[in-house]
Design an enzyme around this catalytic site. Structure first.
Site, PDB file in Angstrom:
ATOM      1  N   LYS A  22       4.561   6.543  -7.154  1.00  0.00           N
ATOM      2  CA  LYS A  22       5.836   6.970  -6.587  1.00  0.00           C
ATOM      3  C   LYS A  22       6.153   8.405  -6.992  1.00  0.00           C
ATOM      4  CE  LYS A  22       8.843   3.661  -6.610  1.00  0.00           C
ATOM      5  NZ  LYS A  22       9.726   2.736  -7.374  1.00  0.00           N
ATOM      6  N   ARG A  91      13.858   4.791 -11.648  1.00  0.00           N
ATOM      7  CA  ARG A  91      12.927   3.995 -10.833  1.00  0.00           C
ATOM      8  C   ARG A  91      11.568   3.886 -11.492  1.00  0.00           C
ATOM      9  NH1 ARG A  91      12.760   7.290  -5.338  1.00  0.00           N
ATOM     10  NH2 ARG A  91      12.040   5.285  -4.510  1.00  0.00           N
ATOM     11  N   GLY A 100       8.055  -4.817  -5.577  1.00  0.00           N
ATOM     12  CA  GLY A 100       9.095  -5.680  -6.122  1.00  0.00           C
ATOM     13  C   GLY A 100       8.829  -6.203  -7.514  1.00  0.00           C
ATOM     14  N   MET A 102       8.549  -4.366 -10.462  1.00  0.00           N
ATOM     15  CA  MET A 102       9.184  -3.710 -11.589  1.00  0.00           C
ATOM     16  C   MET A 102      10.603  -3.307 -11.230  1.00  0.00           C
ATOM     17  SD  MET A 102       6.105  -2.103 -13.641  1.00  0.00           S
ATOM     18  CE  MET A 102       5.911  -0.707 -12.614  1.00  0.00           C
ATOM     19  N   ARG A 333       3.806   6.382   0.490  1.00  0.00           N
ATOM     20  CA  ARG A 333       2.478   6.136  -0.077  1.00  0.00           C
ATOM     21  C   ARG A 333       1.573   5.729   1.068  1.00  0.00           C
ATOM     22  NH1 ARG A 333       4.940   0.853  -2.718  1.00  0.00           N
ATOM     23  NH2 ARG A 333       5.494  -0.002  -0.718  1.00  0.00           N
ATOM     24  N   HIS A 449       9.456  -9.120   1.262  1.00  0.00           N
ATOM     25  CA  HIS A 449       8.625  -9.402   0.089  1.00  0.00           C
ATOM     26  C   HIS A 449       7.431 -10.268   0.453  1.00  0.00           C
ATOM     27  CE1 HIS A 449       7.528 -11.779  -3.528  1.00  0.00           C
ATOM     28  NE2 HIS A 449       7.632 -10.600  -4.113  1.00  0.00           N
ATOM     29  N   SER A 761     -36.348  -9.829 -10.356  1.00  0.00           N
ATOM     30  CA  SER A 761     -35.124 -10.167  -9.639  1.00  0.00           C
ATOM     31  C   SER A 761     -34.150 -10.723 -10.668  1.00  0.00           C
ATOM     32  CB  SER A 761     -35.412 -11.196  -8.544  1.00  0.00           C
ATOM     33  OG  SER A 761     -34.214 -11.517  -7.892  1.00  0.00           O
ATOM     34  N   CYS A 829     -30.419 -11.574  -7.406  1.00  0.00           N
ATOM     35  CA  CYS A 829     -30.274 -12.715  -6.501  1.00  0.00           C
ATOM     36  C   CYS A 829     -29.252 -13.726  -7.000  1.00  0.00           C
ATOM     37  CB  CYS A 829     -31.616 -13.386  -6.266  1.00  0.00           C
ATOM     38  SG  CYS A 829     -32.338 -14.089  -7.748  1.00  0.00           S
ATOM     39  N   TYR A 849     -32.551  -3.711  -4.094  1.00  0.00           N
ATOM     40  CA  TYR A 849     -31.839  -4.547  -3.140  1.00  0.00           C
ATOM     41  C   TYR A 849     -30.918  -5.533  -3.844  1.00  0.00           C
ATOM     42  CZ  TYR A 849     -35.147  -8.283  -4.311  1.00  0.00           C
ATOM     43  OH  TYR A 849     -35.855  -9.221  -4.981  1.00  0.00           O
TER      44      TYR A 849
HETATM   45  P1  ADP Z   1      10.596  -0.193  -5.429  1.00  0.00           P
HETATM   46  O1  ADP Z   1       9.496   0.302  -6.257  1.00  0.00           O
HETATM   47  O2  ADP Z   1      10.915  -1.626  -5.676  1.00  0.00           O
HETATM   48  O3  ADP Z   1      10.434   0.150  -3.991  1.00  0.00           O
HETATM   49  P2  ADP Z   1      12.400   2.022  -5.615  1.00  0.00           P
HETATM   50  O4  ADP Z   1      12.398   2.809  -6.858  1.00  0.00           O
HETATM   51  O5  ADP Z   1      11.677   2.602  -4.472  1.00  0.00           O
HETATM   52  O6  ADP Z   1      11.905   0.554  -5.930  1.00  0.00           O
HETATM   53  O7  ADP Z   1      13.894   1.767  -5.221  1.00  0.00           O
HETATM   54  C1  ADP Z   1      14.229   0.837  -4.241  1.00  0.00           C
HETATM   55  C2  ADP Z   1      15.141   1.463  -3.244  1.00  0.00           C
HETATM   56  O8  ADP Z   1      16.268   1.984  -3.881  1.00  0.00           O
HETATM   57  C3  ADP Z   1      14.561   2.622  -2.490  1.00  0.00           C
HETATM   58  O9  ADP Z   1      13.815   2.235  -1.400  1.00  0.00           O
HETATM   59  C4  ADP Z   1      15.810   3.340  -2.044  1.00  0.00           C
HETATM   60  O10 ADP Z   1      16.271   2.743  -0.859  1.00  0.00           O
HETATM   61  C5  ADP Z   1      16.745   3.096  -3.171  1.00  0.00           C
HETATM   62  N1  ADP Z   1      16.807   4.288  -4.009  1.00  0.00           N
HETATM   63  C6  ADP Z   1      16.058   4.610  -5.070  1.00  0.00           C
HETATM   64  N2  ADP Z   1      16.407   5.798  -5.562  1.00  0.00           N
HETATM   65  C7  ADP Z   1      17.394   6.250  -4.780  1.00  0.00           C
HETATM   66  C8  ADP Z   1      18.168   7.439  -4.770  1.00  0.00           C
HETATM   67  N3  ADP Z   1      17.976   8.405  -5.643  1.00  0.00           N
HETATM   68  N4  ADP Z   1      19.097   7.549  -3.811  1.00  0.00           N
HETATM   69  C9  ADP Z   1      19.275   6.577  -2.908  1.00  0.00           C
HETATM   70  N5  ADP Z   1      18.605   5.443  -2.863  1.00  0.00           N
HETATM   71  C10 ADP Z   1      17.656   5.281  -3.795  1.00  0.00           C
HETATM   72 MG    MG Z   2      10.410   1.729  -3.145  1.00  0.00          MG
END
Ligand code: ADP
Ligand code: MG
Ligand code: MG
Length: 877
Positions: A22, A91, A100, A102, A333, A449, A761, A829, A849
């Site tokens: 990220k 984050r 989802g 962490m 990503r 999810h 082998s 093998c 192989y």
């Molecule tokens: P995950 O790894 O679970 O996707 P994120 O760190 O991307 O978690 O955060 C989840 C959501 O929170 C993001 O998709 C975004 O919508 C919101 N978010 C995170 N940081 C910000 C920010 N600085 N301003 C507005 N929304 C944010």
């Molecule tokens: Mg995210």
């Protein structure tokens, strides 16, 4: 001094190890000039230090303060300042995405004072300010303070009643903030921390700690990602999608992650923040509809997506927020995709001139190809469609409906196939998703999810089947037309079409398998697979052979691209009606009887070999002389004993019982088998070699290779080799004579053994058993799961070759064998021959192989191609 913090302007996409995916991509987008809210990243190195030492590295707090001060200057606001607050999100972000898994906390910096400042910033929008504040306490309470999220959710539910969260007004939200603060006090015995810098510090620690949360540990094990990387932490200034109807938040793909087709794929939610989109709080709208709501923001988003795709030269997924008409990019990503989409996208990108064919081959994996070879539902079969949801992750899954993860795990452990049915899954459902054949949800889109996780695991998933009324408590769901499905009822779900059927639907071969079988198919996916396979074949160095013992398997191996047989077992040739002959052999009391038994076996063996040589049509066939202990061919001890005890036994039965007792071994795996049989039972190997030679004479172009199993010492090999060579010479047949390397001693004395062997082998099943001292059939059932839990290995060494131990023996044997005999042919093998990671290993150590089951041949071909293209990169994921 070590640098633990990087501003978004300092990083780039290649720093994933340090900044996490990220953080690295936020930096990349920042440098591309895209609208990313300013911020900085605390490195995963700081996390590793914290996890190892129990404290953050010295100087980290000061370094963070320095970066925060710079951010405050850029933004012209101070963190949590009462009249004009800067707010940030904290984050998590590891190298490999863990959807989802962490933690993220939004709106850090709010308290009873700054909430007013926030309202003022938003032109007096009190509702928005209090909504942001309650979200902070809720997220902070749950992820940082460890309070059960249900407390907050229930309070919110009670307040809302049947209304949407957007219907709550400022006063109600303000009341909710008080309720939430009360929950914090009641659950932790302390007040919600008001000081912004404390909030930030605690949230950072919570993100670090989340790395080792049980569900994160489980996810990594399932995905086979390393456990020791740690996570980076991103501090990002807040932008707000919850300011009103001119604001919102969304997720999108630059092309369809299911089919690979270009277009607009995503979900958008007005007046919402962060997780709302994926959490299914309200129903999202398709991204196309944003064009109608806000043309400017939509156009900018489209342009941004195109820019990202051209820049990353791949499908990207993104998270964005619109704050009062202004677009902000919050994440991107290279996106996960289905197996079929991976192949389609790879060739589409080639055709668009964005990547080369070499790159296209590295963009797909053997696992993905394997998924495409899964069977699918028989379209011609009778079936009862009960509803249709979204085709979130392909495949055909059949099983009993279950409504909780616990139940899924329970039944799966009892050997049942189950389909996990939920309204929507959450990270706690992971164990159930792993245990199930497939996942069915009634809510959530392709970015929910359930969809994201199932795709990542290659598990069949149908999501958002909105016609279903799922009652988890009553363990049942109802479908239109009065259909009721209770726990235990069998359903079938098609992740490729989104269809859900009542009962069990029969499955048929996949189109990709039909293609490998040689049928001509006009199909986009098949064309993509074909192009990529051809290219992989043109670049790979490793040859791919098959483990095949019958003409049918041999023929299939050829159709699937096998270039020979690397392991033709001969033991099945002693089964069925021929058991009789083996019994005669074992019971033979003198030379004449024994020879008579062998003479009776020989023509059968010869016929078998003729069939196989014909099927292989001039390709090499490595025949392994008989390997298992002879008592495996005799009747069961208990059965015979019963017969004798009840007086039903014939004279032969009585003699057989004697023989079975005589041949009984404590450790059959380490007993009288392989080359030892050849040395102890005169004429046995000779009979087999003669059958091979005679068969070869009858099939023009036949290329037999004779392989001696279980050799540990060169003397053993020499003893059987001489006789074999003599028989071949007498028959006028040329054949290589070589050995399996499957006993550690053989690997360690490979230099000597190569004097007598023209090829090696590696029998890595036995080699793994003997190197680890594991009896495979016993340990896999009894304690392997414990070993996996303890992290003693991340994956069973029988599945993926253990590079450090078994692999080291392979290396030693390959090197020392070739030192003795430079033209020594080397292959593998064991079942590892069809495992992607193991194929890469075989490429690296310079084997000639790999040999695997016919069905795995395409996977091995593809992975061999990928290995040749990424020789310097051992990452096969
Ligand atoms: P995950 O790894 O679970 O996707 P994120 O760190 O991307 O978690 O955060 C989840 C959501 O929170 C993001 O998709 C975004 O919508 C919101 N978010 C995170 N940081 C910000 C920010 N600085 N301003 C507005 N929304 C944010
Ligand atoms: Mg995210
Ligand atoms: Mg073996």
């Amino acid at each position: 001094m070590a640098k633990y913090v990087y501003d978004f302007t300092e990083g780039n996409k290649d720093l994933k190890d340090l900044l996490g995916g990220k953080g690295a991509n936020l930096a990349e987008m920042t440098n591309l000039g895209l609208p990313v809210p300013p911020g900085f990243t605390i490195t995963s190195e700081a996390c590793r230090h914290y996890l190892a030492e129990g404290a953050v590295p010295q100087g980290l707090d000061e370094e963070i303060s320095g970066y925060l001060a710079a951010l405050e200057t850029t933004m012209g606001k101070k963190l949590g300042q009462a009249d004009d607050p800067l707010l940030v999100s904290v984050r998590s972000g590891a190298k490999f995405s863990m959807p989802g898994m962490m933690e993220t906390v939004l709106n850090i910096g709010l308290n009873d004072e700054s909430v007013h400042g926030l309202a003022k910033q938003a032109g007096g929008n009190e509702r928005f300010a209090w909504d942001s504040y309650r979200r902070l306490i809720q997220m902070f309470g749950k992820t940082v303070l460890g309070i059960d999220g249900e407390h907050f959710e229930n309070a919110l539910e009670t307040l809302k009643g049947t209304r949407d969260d957007t219907d709550l007004d400022a006063a109600e939200l303000r009341g909710l903030v008080e309720t939430f603060k009360g929950i914090v006090r009641a659950e932790t015995g302390a007040d919600f921390p008001a000081a912004p810098r404390d909030q930030m510090r605690l949230a950072i620690k919570a993100v670090f700690d989340s790395w080792n949360a049980p569900r994160a540990v489980l996810y990594r094990r399932q995905e086979r990602t390393p456990a020791d990387l740690g996570t980076a932490v991103n501090i990002c200034s807040m932008v707000f999608g919850n300011c009103g109807d001119d604001s919102g938040t969304g997720v999108a793909f630059t092309r369809d992650p299911g089919s690979g087709h270009q277009g607009v794929y995503g979900d958008y939610l007005q007046n919402a923040q962060g997780e709302d989109v994926v959490a299914g709080i309200r129903n999202t709208i398709p991204l196309q509809d944003l064009e109608r709501l806000d043309k400017n923001a939509y156009d900018e988003l489209m342009a941004t997506m195109e820019k990202l795709e051209n820049h990353y030269r791949d499908l990207c997924d993104i998270e964005f927020t619109i704050e009062r008409g202004k677009l902000w990019m919050l994440q991107t990503r290279v996106g996960k995709r289905t197996a079929g989409a991976a192949f389609r996208i790879a060739v589409q990108l080639v055709d668009q001139g964005l990547i080369t064919m070499d790159e296209a081959v590295t963009r797909v994996t053997g696992d993905q190809l394997g998924q495409l070879m899964f069977p699918r539902f028989d379209a011609g079969a009778e079936r009862r469609l009960i509803t249709k949801g979204m085709n979130a992750s392909p495949g055909a899954a059949v099983g009993k409906a279950v409504f909780s993860s616990e139940r899924a795990v329970e039944l799966a452990e009892a050997g049942e196939r189950v389909i996990l049915v939920r309204r929507e899954t959450n990270p706690d459902d992971l164990s159930g998703m792993i245990a199930a054949q497939g996942v069915l949800t009634s809510r959530g889109g392709k970015t929910s999810h359930a969809a994201v996780v199932a795709r990542g695991m290659g598990k069949t998933c149908v999501c958002g089947a909105e016609e279903l009324e799922v009652s988890v408590a009553a363990r049942r769901f109802s479908a239109p037309g009065g259909v009721e499905v209770a726990e235990g009822d069998v359903i079938s779900i098609d992740g490729t079409t989104g269809e859900v059927f009542l009962g069990e639907v029969p499955v048929v071969d996949s189109a990709v398998v039909e293609y490998f079988e040689g049928r001509d198919l006009d199909d986009e996916l098949v064309t993509a697979v074909d192009r990529i396979m051809r290219h992989a074949d043109s670049v790979r160095r490793l040859r791919v052979r098959a483990n095949a013992d019958t003409p049918e398997d041999a023929a299939r191996a050829v159709r699937f691209g096998g270039e020979g047989i690397g392991l033709c077992r001969t033991e099945h040739m002693f089964l069925g009606e021929r058991r009789q002959l083996v019994e005669d052999l074992v019971l033979a009391s003198d030379e004449t009887e024994r020879q008579a038994a062998l003479d009776a076996l020989e023509p059968h063996q010869k016929d078998d070999f003729i069939g196989i040589f014909q099927a292989m049509d001039g390709r090499p066939v490595t025949v392994r002389l008989i390997d298992p202990p002879l008592h495996e061919f005799l009747p069961d001890l208990v059965e015979l004993s019963v017969k004798v005890a009840t007086g039903e036994a014939s004279a032969k039965d009585r003699r057989l019982l004697e023989a079975v007792k005589r041949l009984h071994e404590q450790n059959p795996m380490l007993g009288l088998r392989g080359v030892r049989l050849g040395l102890v039972i005169p004429g046995l190997f000779a009979m087999q070699v003669r059958a091979i030679a005679e068969a070869a004479k009858e099939v023009p172009g036949a290329r037999p290779e004779i392989m001696i199993p279980l050799v540990a010492a060169v003397q053993e090999l020499e003893a059987v080799r001489e006789e074999a060579a003599r028989i071949l010479a007498e028959a006028g047949v040329e054949a290589l004579i070589g050995t399996m390397i499957e006993v550690p001693r053989a690997a360690l004395t490979a230099g000597q053994i190569a004097e007598a062997a023209q090829f090696f082998s590696f029998g890595t099943n036995d080699l793994t058993q003997m190197t680890w001292g594991f009896s495979r059939d016993d340990v896999e059932a009894s304690f392997f799961s414990r070993y996996l839990d303890l992290g003693i290995f991340g994956v069973s060494p029988f599945e993926t070759l253990d590079r450090d131990g078994v692999g080291r023996l392979v290396r030693i044997a390959a090197e020392e064998g070739r030192r003795t005999r430079p033209d020594l042919k080397l292959g593998i093998c064991g079942e590892h021959g069809g495992d992607p990671d193991s194929v890469h290993f075989c490429h690296e150590v310079g084997l000639d192989y790999v040999s695997c089951s016919p069905f795995r041949i395409p996977v091995a071909r593809l992975e061999a191609g990928r290995a040749a293209l990424q020789s310097n990169d051992s990452d096969t994921r």
